[in-house]
Write an enzyme that holds these catalytic residues in place. Structure first.
Site: not given
Length: 344
Positions: A26, A30, A152
């Protein structure tokens, strides 16, 4: 080291460096203001992943800022389920949602050629990134492992205790095995397409490997991953493959020995000395640093980085985290961590 040598790729081939190559899960995300600006241009997260121009830029941003030794493709492990028609969407504050798959047949409604075509923007991103990366930077493609993607699909979302998926494994074993087999085949072709587009290495994320009993871990994680790696190799892929069975604990050694992966990712909870004991000698390892230390920074972070480097000094080692970079991570702390890792 020559300027054009891919240090991370050489490590996956067995080379040992005094200062290991580094990238961070990652690393595009963000915590970067440039990422947030880029993200605002897409109507939603899936649109972002399926837009080669935006995904290429997101992949390159942490390379420009930090000079990481590895660039990981900007995509998502759920794109396969989206291609399968499971209506993947990302809900603010809740994470990913998918239309649950009740039976294996729910994942087998389209020919594999159709699924691969639907994910073609991903291969376009790989190709574009490859032409723009510094020659010494290793490009990593990836996919979710069969079990994690199945979780998922069955649960319809992430962040659960996986009880619905685990119960299915006990109560409907044949149908779950069929699900896993479908995901093995599709994922193998997906990884091959990324390799053909220019990925130097591949990674398989088993984010939901934790909390399984020994026999379930063997059946749901180790065996399907072994099948996946075998199938990828059958398709002619020669690139090294990193497996990341997050939360595998005492089953890490079996995973490393049996699955056929080139190297293994280590989560934060794994003691480094234990990893050295159970991961076969000479096999590359990656990971372990607590992402929260990147928030804390300071001497505590520096000390742990040096401990991890010292623990793995006698084996091929790629420095990484035990999980992904968090949104609140200060850029200055990532910069400092990279300096310490590189011995600057």
């Amino acid at each position: 080291m020559s300027q054009s040598e891919k240090k991370l790729l050489e490590t996956l081939k067995g080379r040992i460096y005094e200062h290991p190559p580094v990238w961070m899960m990652r690393q595009a995300g963000r915590h970067l203001p440039e990422y947030l600006e880029l993200r605002s241009r897409a109507k939603d997260f899936l649109d972002f992943c399926y837009s080669p121009s935006l995904a290429t830029e997101a992949t390159l941003q942490p390379i420009r800022r930090y000079g990481m030794d590895g660039a990981i493709l900007f995509a998502d492990i759920l794109l396969i389920l989206d291609a399968m028609g499971r209506n993947v969407r990302f809900v603010a504050g809740e994470g990913p949602k998918v239309d649950p798959a009740e039976r294996a047949s729910d994942l087998d409604k389209f020919p594999i050629e159709t699924l691969l075509d639907r994910m073609s923007p991903v291969y376009e991103t790989v190709s574009r990134v490859k032409t723009q990366l510094p020659s010494e930077t290793t490009l990593i493609g990836f996919a979710g492992a069969p079990w994690t993607v199945a979780v998922y699909a069955i649960e319809g979302k992430g962040g659960t205790d996986k009880s619905k998926a685990r119960l299915k494994a006990y109560q409907e074993p044949d149908d779950l095995d069929a699900m896993l087999d479908i995901l093995v085949e599709t994922t193998a072709h997906y990884l091959k397409a990324q390799a053909d587009a220019g990925a130097d290495a591949l990674m398989v994320f088993d984010s939901w490997a934790e909390g399984l009993s020994e026999n379930s871990m063997e059946r749901l994680v180790v065996k399907p991953t072994e099948k996946l790696i075998e199938r990828v190799r059958e398709l002619g892929v020669t690139q090294p493959i990193i497996g990341f069975p997050r939360g595998s604990g005492a089953m890490l050694g079996r995973y490393a020995e049996q699955t056929g992966v080139t190297g293994v990712g280590l989560d934060t909870a794994l003691p480094v000395n234990y990893a050295n004991e159970v991961v076969p000698k000479g096999m590359p390892v990656q990971g372990n640093l607590d992402p929260l230390l990147l928030i804390a920074g300071g001497n505590e972070m520096d000390s742990r980085i040096r401990q991890i480097k010292a623990a793995f000094k006698n084996r091929p080692h790629i420095f990484n985290l035990g999980h992904g970079v968090t949104p609140q991570t200060p850029i200055a702390n990532v910069e400092r961590a990279v300096r310490v890792i590189r011995g600057d």
